[in-house]
Scaffold this motif. Structure first.
Motif, PDB file in Angstrom:
ATOM      1  N   ASP A 144       0.923  -1.039   0.042  1.00  0.00           N
ATOM      2  CA  ASP A 144       0.123  -0.120  -0.077  1.00  0.00           C
ATOM      3  C   ASP A 144       0.943   1.201  -0.098  1.00  0.00           C
ATOM      4  O   ASP A 144       1.785   1.418   0.747  1.00  0.00           O
ATOM      5  N   PRO A 145       0.663   1.963  -1.093  1.00  0.00           N
ATOM      6  CA  PRO A 145       1.518   3.279  -1.190  1.00  0.00           C
ATOM      7  C   PRO A 145       1.451   4.100   0.222  1.00  0.00           C
ATOM      8  O   PRO A 145       2.535   4.638   0.432  1.00  0.00           O
ATOM      9  N   VAL A 146       0.308   4.168   0.885  1.00  0.00           N
ATOM     10  CA  VAL A 146       0.398   4.911   2.080  1.00  0.00           C
ATOM     11  C   VAL A 146       0.960   4.490   3.147  1.00  0.00           C
ATOM     12  O   VAL A 146       1.725   5.018   3.874  1.00  0.00           O
ATOM     13  N   ASP A 147       1.198   2.884   3.186  1.00  0.00           N
ATOM     14  CA  ASP A 147       1.774   2.550   4.356  1.00  0.00           C
ATOM     15  C   ASP A 147       3.206   2.497   4.138  1.00  0.00           C
ATOM     16  O   ASP A 147       4.054   2.620   5.113  1.00  0.00           O
ATOM     17  N   ILE A 148       3.939   2.174   2.965  1.00  0.00           N
ATOM     18  CA  ILE A 148       5.104   2.138   2.669  1.00  0.00           C
ATOM     19  C   ILE A 148       5.817   3.664   2.447  1.00  0.00           C
ATOM     20  O   ILE A 148       6.853   3.604   2.310  1.00  0.00           O
ATOM     21  N   LEU A 149       5.137   4.697   2.683  1.00  0.00           N
ATOM     22  CA  LEU A 149       5.249   5.926   2.348  1.00  0.00           C
ATOM     23  C   LEU A 149       6.079   6.251   1.077  1.00  0.00           C
ATOM     24  O   LEU A 149       5.856   5.805  -0.067  1.00  0.00           O
ATOM     25  N   GLY A 150       7.236   6.776   1.088  1.00  0.00           N
ATOM     26  CA  GLY A 150       8.204   7.322   0.073  1.00  0.00           C
ATOM     27  C   GLY A 150       9.310   6.436  -0.133  1.00  0.00           C
ATOM     28  O   GLY A 150      10.146   6.608  -0.975  1.00  0.00           O
ATOM     29  N   LEU A 151       9.078   5.022   0.383  1.00  0.00           N
ATOM     30  CA  LEU A 151      10.195   4.093  -0.165  1.00  0.00           C
ATOM     31  C   LEU A 151      10.248   3.851  -1.632  1.00  0.00           C
ATOM     32  O   LEU A 151       9.177   3.564  -2.114  1.00  0.00           O
ATOM     33  N   ASN A 152      11.542   3.556  -1.895  1.00  0.00           N
ATOM     34  CA  ASN A 152      11.652   2.952  -3.305  1.00  0.00           C
ATOM     35  C   ASN A 152      11.167   1.702  -3.383  1.00  0.00           C
ATOM     36  O   ASN A 152      11.361   0.887  -2.340  1.00  0.00           O
ATOM     37  N   GLY A 153      10.743   1.130  -4.554  1.00  0.00           N
ATOM     38  CA  GLY A 153      10.238  -0.040  -4.724  1.00  0.00           C
ATOM     39  C   GLY A 153      11.465  -1.110  -5.041  1.00  0.00           C
ATOM     40  O   GLY A 153      11.324  -2.337  -4.813  1.00  0.00           O
ATOM     41  N   PHE A 154      12.781  -0.506  -5.284  1.00  0.00           N
ATOM     42  CA  PHE A 154      13.560  -1.439  -5.711  1.00  0.00           C
ATOM     43  C   PHE A 154      15.114  -0.940  -5.262  1.00  0.00           C
ATOM     44  O   PHE A 154      15.149   0.458  -5.445  1.00  0.00           O
ATOM     45  N   TYR A 155      16.014  -1.651  -4.229  1.00  0.00           N
ATOM     46  CA  TYR A 155      17.206  -1.313  -3.808  1.00  0.00           C
ATOM     47  C   TYR A 155      18.416  -2.097  -4.479  1.00  0.00           C
ATOM     48  O   TYR A 155      18.185  -3.365  -4.345  1.00  0.00           O
ATOM     49  N   ARG A 156      19.556  -1.526  -4.863  1.00  0.00           N
ATOM     50  CA  ARG A 156      20.649  -2.378  -5.256  1.00  0.00           C
ATOM     51  C   ARG A 156      21.558  -2.121  -3.883  1.00  0.00           C
ATOM     52  O   ARG A 156      22.060  -1.264  -3.699  1.00  0.00           O
ATOM     53  N   LEU A 157      22.008  -3.185  -3.356  1.00  0.00           N
ATOM     54  CA  LEU A 157      22.624  -3.247  -2.166  1.00  0.00           C
ATOM     55  C   LEU A 157      23.923  -3.871  -2.368  1.00  0.00           C
ATOM     56  O   LEU A 157      23.936  -5.200  -2.669  1.00  0.00           O
ATOM     57  N   VAL A 158      25.125  -3.428  -1.986  1.00  0.00           N
ATOM     58  CA  VAL A 158      26.365  -3.987  -1.863  1.00  0.00           C
ATOM     59  C   VAL A 158      26.924  -4.143  -0.660  1.00  0.00           C
ATOM     60  O   VAL A 158      26.896  -3.292  -0.145  1.00  0.00           O
ATOM     61  N   ILE A 159      27.206  -5.319  -0.259  1.00  0.00           N
ATOM     62  CA  ILE A 159      27.704  -5.603   1.172  1.00  0.00           C
ATOM     63  C   ILE A 159      29.367  -5.139   1.005  1.00  0.00           C
ATOM     64  O   ILE A 159      30.161  -5.596   0.288  1.00  0.00           O
ATOM     65  N   ASP A 160      29.561  -4.315   1.798  1.00  0.00           N
ATOM     66  CA  ASP A 160      30.767  -3.643   2.230  1.00  0.00           C
ATOM     67  C   ASP A 160      31.960  -4.709   2.634  1.00  0.00           C
ATOM     68  O   ASP A 160      31.479  -5.688   3.274  1.00  0.00           O
ATOM     69  N   ARG A 161      33.110  -4.132   2.853  1.00  0.00           N
ATOM     70  CA  ARG A 161      33.981  -5.094   3.513  1.00  0.00           C
ATOM     71  C   ARG A 161      33.705  -5.357   4.736  1.00  0.00           C
ATOM     72  O   ARG A 161      34.452  -6.368   5.487  1.00  0.00           O
ATOM     73  N   GLU A 162      33.202  -4.659   5.351  1.00  0.00           N
ATOM     74  CA  GLU A 162      32.565  -4.739   7.052  1.00  0.00           C
ATOM     75  C   GLU A 162      31.349  -5.844   7.131  1.00  0.00           C
ATOM     76  O   GLU A 162      31.012  -6.062   8.247  1.00  0.00           O
ATOM     77  N   GLY A 163      30.941  -6.253   6.092  1.00  0.00           N
ATOM     78  CA  GLY A 163      29.609  -6.984   5.940  1.00  0.00           C
ATOM     79  C   GLY A 163      28.577  -6.280   6.239  1.00  0.00           C
ATOM     80  O   GLY A 163      27.606  -6.891   6.568  1.00  0.00           O
ATOM     81  N   LYS A 164      28.439  -5.139   5.817  1.00  0.00           N
ATOM     82  CA  LYS A 164      27.130  -4.242   5.915  1.00  0.00           C
ATOM     83  C   LYS A 164      26.526  -3.651   4.881  1.00  0.00           C
ATOM     84  O   LYS A 164      27.302  -3.548   3.730  1.00  0.00           O
ATOM     85  N   VAL A 165      25.152  -3.581   4.795  1.00  0.00           N
ATOM     86  CA  VAL A 165      24.522  -2.833   3.677  1.00  0.00           C
ATOM     87  C   VAL A 165      23.746  -1.590   4.237  1.00  0.00           C
ATOM     88  O   VAL A 165      23.357  -1.470   5.326  1.00  0.00           O
ATOM     89  N   PHE A 166      23.635  -0.506   3.388  1.00  0.00           N
ATOM     90  CA  PHE A 166      22.839   0.647   3.713  1.00  0.00           C
ATOM     91  C   PHE A 166      21.791   0.804   2.875  1.00  0.00           C
ATOM     92  O   PHE A 166      21.664   0.966   1.556  1.00  0.00           O
ATOM     93  N   ILE A 167      20.434   0.920   3.452  1.00  0.00           N
ATOM     94  CA  ILE A 167      19.115   1.288   2.993  1.00  0.00           C
ATOM     95  C   ILE A 167      18.818   2.657   3.206  1.00  0.00           C
ATOM     96  O   ILE A 167      18.633   3.006   4.319  1.00  0.00           O
ATOM     97  N   PRO A 168      18.656   3.784   2.302  1.00  0.00           N
ATOM     98  CA  PRO A 168      18.465   5.089   2.503  1.00  0.00           C
ATOM     99  C   PRO A 168      17.038   5.133   3.282  1.00  0.00           C
ATOM    100  O   PRO A 168      16.082   4.344   2.942  1.00  0.00           O
ATOM    101  N   HIS A 169      17.075   6.136   4.255  1.00  0.00           N
ATOM    102  CA  HIS A 169      15.955   6.281   5.284  1.00  0.00           C
ATOM    103  C   HIS A 169      15.732   5.285   6.171  1.00  0.00           C
ATOM    104  O   HIS A 169      14.747   5.417   7.038  1.00  0.00           O
ATOM    105  N   LEU A 170      16.552   4.144   5.960  1.00  0.00           N
ATOM    106  CA  LEU A 170      16.229   2.843   7.055  1.00  0.00           C
ATOM    107  C   LEU A 170      17.386   2.570   7.891  1.00  0.00           C
ATOM    108  O   LEU A 170      17.246   2.119   8.828  1.00  0.00           O
ATOM    109  N   GLY A 171      18.366   2.617   7.328  1.00  0.00           N
ATOM    110  CA  GLY A 171      19.754   2.668   8.280  1.00  0.00           C
ATOM    111  C   GLY A 171      20.842   1.477   7.606  1.00  0.00           C
ATOM    112  O   GLY A 171      20.747   1.032   6.588  1.00  0.00           O
TER     113      GLY A 171
END
Length: 478
Positions: A151-178
């Motif tokens: 539901d667009p209202v429920d998921i607010l302004g989140l993008n529907g698709f994210y490309r995530l690369v795991i960095d050398r410390e084993g982490k991924v970053f999702i904008p607005h989420l952490g």
């Protein structure tokens, strides 16, 4: 300029090739002359000697010639294999194969006695198109694809698709989420991690997580492989893939003693015969920090003759002749139960032993390193036959169980109008190997005056009238 250089190169190659060929021919000629001289000298020096000395010398010369011919045959085969290597067909003869072939003479096995299993990696293709699955363990460098919808209202302004690369410390970053730590998690657990976090903030949503590009990492492959090296693999590659990237296992390496060591210190032994002989899959995937070691080849033994897969096999400890036959796929229907030959090195000499497939003690005896077994073939001689031939309607071969008398033979043969009724023969093989001819009159058999019992391997021959035709004598005779 290029054409001139090419012409000079070709001319130089032809001169070198011609010189090498002439050197080889002259070398052969000198060797042949020298050999003739030695034989001639030996013959002349033995004129005044004893008969035993002459016999021993001739026997030694014959053995040397036979060994020379066998060695030459192996060298010729090697040369043929070198030519095939140039054409991209890998058929090199190893030292182990040469040993077995020279032991019995190459021509007896037509060059087919090869080390089993080493062609497995020829033409083996390593592919990265295999499905990963939810059990794949994530690590630095992996590329994740995260899909979110609802539901667009429920998921607010989140993008529907994210490309995530795991960095050398084993982490991924999702904008607005952490930031999320996913190193060491499976794809399924990472998906649950994201879902549990999102449901705290959103309602009526769904997510899907999949892998894009996989990370690569080094695996160390050492020991008896064709190209010991560090190979780059992904988490979906198997131990077999890593071995193939290292050129496959050399013919001095073991197919049955492959050691996989994990970064954790865990050690696993792999036996390729499980796959090659029994068809059991080996789907052990490699992990970061793995090393693979291929040990030297263990005890070997060869088997040829009337088995389904003649070859040289690597054996475990306490393997028996029965075990070797099983590795070779079992016996052919034409295998002869007796006169099994065992060639063995013992007390610094090559000896031969006779055995039988019916002898349990022989079949359960342990194989030694370097043993060679030959299973003889049943000769294509029908032992229970009777042959009827000659001037008749139906010449053929019959079973002695069905045609055991002359009367039955004549009934089946069918006489022609001009078949000789006064002379025919039974040719019978004696135990001595000689043949005995038994003459009879077919007309006596037809008139029920007599009958003769036939034996296995008898041949009954009928003739036309003009051969052995009865002579009529009339008038006054004494």
């Amino acid at each position: 300029m290029g054409k001139l250089f090419y012409s000079l190169f070709i001319s130089t190659f032809i001169i070198i090739f011609s010189y090498a060929a002439s050197s080889t021919m002259s070398g052969t000629s000198v060797q042949g002359t020298a050999t003739q001289g030695i034989i001639s000298t030996q013959s002349e020096s033995s004129v005044g000697g004893t008969t035993n000395s002459e016999s021993g010398s001739q026997s030694q010369q014959a053995e040397e010639i036979q060994n020379s011919e066998t060695q030459q045959e192996i060298e010729n085969l090697k040369e043929q294999y070198i030519q095939k290597e140039v054409q991209g067909i890998s058929t090199q003869v190893s030292d182990i194969e040469s040993l077995y072939m020279s032991k019995i003479g190459l021509s007896k096995v037509k060059g087919r006695l090869r080390q089993f299993g080493y062609n497995f990696f020829k033409g083996y293709k390593v592919t990265g198109l295999t499905s990963v699955g939810d059990k794949y363990i994530l690590g630095p460098g992996d590329f994740l694809l995260l899909y979110i919808w609802g539901d667009p209202v429920d998921i607010l302004g989140l993008n529907g698709f994210y490309r995530l690369v795991i960095d050398r410390e084993g982490k991924v970053f999702i904008p607005h989420l952490g930031v999320f730590y996913v190193w060491g998690l499976s794809v399924a657990k990472a998906k649950n991690l994201f879902y549990d976090f999102f449901k705290k903030k959103f309602k009526n949503f769904q997510i899907e997580l999949s892998l894009g590009k996989l990370r690569t990492f080094p695996v160390y492959v050492s020991g008896f492989v064709n190209k010991p090296s560090v190979v780059q693999v992904t988490g979906i590659n198997t131990v077999l893939d890593a071995l193939a990237l290292a050129g496959g296992i050399s013919k001095n390496g073991s197919l049955r003693n492959i050691i996989l060591r994990r970064a954790t210190g865990e050690k696993q032994k792999i036996d390729l015969y499980d796959l090659l002989v029994e068809g059991k899959p080996i789907n052990i995937t490699v992990k970061q920090g793995d090393s693979i070691y291929v040990g030297p080849i263990g005890k070997t033994a060869a088997i040829y003759g009337e088995v389904k897969r003649p070859a040289i096999y690597e054996l475990k400890e306490n393997a028996t002749i029965n075990d070797l036959i099983k590795l070779a796929g079992g016996l052919n229907p034409s295998a002869y139960e007796y006169n099994v030959k065992l060639y063995r090195y013992e007390n610094n000499q090559l000896i031969i032993k006779d055995g039988s497939l019916k002898d349990k003690k022989f079949m359960e005896s342990y194989i030694k390193d370097g043993d060679l077994i030959k299973i003889e073939e049943i000769k294509n001689i029908i032992e229970n036959k009777v042959e009827i031939k000659g001037h008749i309607k139906y010449p053929s071969i019959y079973s002695i169980n069905e045609v055991n008398t002359l009367r039955k033979a004549i009934k089946l043969a069918g006489f022609l109008d001009d078949t000789n009724l006064y002379y025919a023969e039974i040719i019978r093989k004696q135990k001595s190997g000689n043949y005995k001819v038994i003459e009879f009159k077919p007309i006596d058999i037809l008139n029920n005056k007599k009958d003769i019992k036939l034996k296995p391997l008898d041949t009954v021959v009928f003739y036309p009238e003009f051969i052995y035709k009865p002579i009529k004598i009339s008038g006054e005779i004494k």
